[in-house]
Design a protein around this motif. Structure first.
Motif: not given
Length: 513
Positions: A170, A173-175, A180, A478-479, A481-483, A485-486
């Protein structure tokens, strides 16, 4: 390790660096099962995997679930469509995770494992780790599952491996903020939608099948038209009495433990050379019950409602006709294979009912799809003229239903909680939401198939959300979405690592006893 914790928990921090895992019986330990002649289910990292090793890993999934290790269980069963696939995925993925973690230099230490065990939900009390809850689980649950405390520590180490591998993956991993904002609006902006529904039963009267159609279908699908494999088994039950079923807590666990001991004694007796199932049952003064012939799709009433019993019955063979003790809601069951009727090629007359159903379903879907496509085109052509969706639909000979405004998700993160409302959601609402989410205001969807038939969605209006609403939810969005995507990154990594490991994507009989 944790046995010492229970006896000497006041001096745990002094002793923890010298504690070692408790040894346990050869059947459950991590010896080289591949050297045992117990049937090969596949290969990984250029070595054969025996049925014993595979099932041991599968049993760990049940233990992980009992311990509340949701992340480990869900992550390593990804893609499973049923219980059997869940056990298969967990077993293969666990081997891959351990191998790859070792390559990455991830080696959980004894103190880290102890800390992880103490954080498990199964042992969580009002003030944190509950030693009494741990003791009760270790004394009464582990034995009935064929495990010792060492397996709790084993899974705790696996959880640490998983989290550290995920953290490494992870890191990149960015967004982008623009994505968003777009995701936020798609999820929480309310939509005004109209729906035109089509039902299968409305088209049944227009469908007929001829003998010629049936013959052609049989000729082209003959290899797929086979009967279901049928089986018959005997079973013995070690079950709670009527009064014992009312017990709760420790009293119920104590009785179940005694039943587990009896069931284990029974399976041990079956291992003796020349052992006969009926004779062993007579020795234990138990009258076996016998099922009728049944298929995996239509199990006998004695097995229905307990998928593990059905899966176990279909894992038995003539060479290994006796199953393991399987825990049910009120005790334990051991099965013995009596008969197998293999699947066979159906004759034309035997297959006729299936063929007629298949032809009718195929024809109805074609008629329904063609009609829906025609209506969708009429809506696209006439809606720009200023008429309402209802008027255009009525002119086309169908009815359009306006739905109350809705969003893809109910409540944005960070927003004040709203009282739970009683939901009377249509069974096809998820199909409607998915179709609407891809439309711009004024657009008409393509035909969407549903279990009931199908539908067309018209998006009339979408709410506009301002920057202030987004800012209230930014961090949580954000948390999340990043989770997400991770997780995608991890699953892609796992899929690639499975392929590199040479995992054979074949079904194995894995439902543990």
């Amino acid at each position: 390790m944790i046995t010492v914790m229970r006896k000497h928990h006041k001096v745990l921090m002094i002793l923890i660096t010298i504690l070692v895992c408790i040894s346990f019986s050869w059947y459950w330990n991590r010896t080289d099962f591949a050297q045992m002649n117990n049937g090969v289910v596949g290969r990984i990292y250029d070595r054969s995997i025996s049925q014993v090793e595979f099932q041991r890993n599968s049993r760990l999934l049940r233990l992980a679930s009992q311990l509340g290790m949701r992340n480990l269980a869900q992550t390593l069963t990804i893609g499973a469509q049923n219980e059997t696939e869940a056990y298969e995925n967990f077993s293969w993925n666990l081997m891959v995770l351990r191998h790859e973690a070792e390559k990455l230099g991830i080696k959980p230490t004894t103190p880290e494992i102890a800390t992880q065990v103490k954080s498990l939900p199964a042992f969580n009390g009002e003030k944190g780790f509950d030693l009494a809850a741990y003791s009760q689980f270790a004394d009464h649950i582990l034995g009935s599952m064929g495990f010792s405390e060492a397996q709790i520590e084993e899974l705790a180490a696996d959880q640490i491996r998983l989290e550290r591998v995920q953290k490494i993956l992870n890191a990149g991993v960015t967004m982008p903020e623009s994505e968003m904002r777009k995701d936020f609006e798609e999820a929480y902006a309310k939509m005004d939608v109209a729906v035109v529904r089509f039902k299968f039963e409305d088209f049944n009267k227009d469908v007929a099948t001829s003998d010629d159609d049936i013959s052609k279908y049989y000729a082209s699908h003959k290899e797929q038209l086979k009967s279901d494999e049928q089986r018959k088994v005997k079973l013995v039950q070690f079950a709670l009495s009527g009064a014992e079923k009312k017990l709760t807590g420790k009293a119920r666990i104590d009785v179940l433990q005694k039943l587990a001991d009896k069931a284990n004694d029974f399976t041990d007796a079956l291992q003796a050379k020349g052992a006969d199932f009926d004779q062993v049952a007579a020795k234990f003064q138990i009258a076996p019950k016998e099922t009728g012939e049944f298929s995996q799709q239509s199990p006998d009433p004695l097995l229905a409602g307990t998928p593990a019993l059905v899966q176990s019955a279909f894992s038995l063979t003539k060479d290994t006709p006796n199953g393991d003790a399987i825990q049910t809601q009120d005790g334990f069951v051991i099965e013995h294979l009596v008969k197998i009727d293999p699947s066979h090629q159906l004759t034309l007359e035997e297959a006729r009912p299936k063929i007629v159903d298949a032809l009718k379903t195929q024809s109805v879907r074609q008629l329904l799809g063609a009609k829906a496509t025609e209506i969708a085109q009429k809506l696209r052509e006439n809606l720009p003229g200023g008429k309402s969706v209802e008027e255009v639909a009525q002119a086309a000979g169908v009815k359009a239903e306006k739905l109350p405004p809705f969003a893809m998700a109910d409540n944005p993160p960070g927003a004040p909680p709203t009282p739970p409302a009683k939901k009377d959601e249509a069974p096809d609402m998820q199909f409607i939401k998915q179709a609407a989410s891809k439309l711009e205001p004024g657009e008409v969807s393509d035909f969407v198939g549903t279990p009931q038939g199908g539908l067309i969605v018209v998006l009339e209006k979408r709410e506009t959300l301002g920057p202030a609403e987004f800012e209230k939810s930014r961090h949580e969005i954000e948390d999340r979405i990043l989770t997400n995507k991770g997780q995608i990154v991890f699953y892609e990594w796992l899929r690639e690592r499975r392929h590199a490991a040479g995992v054979e994507e074949k079904k194995a009989q894995t439902a543990p006893g």
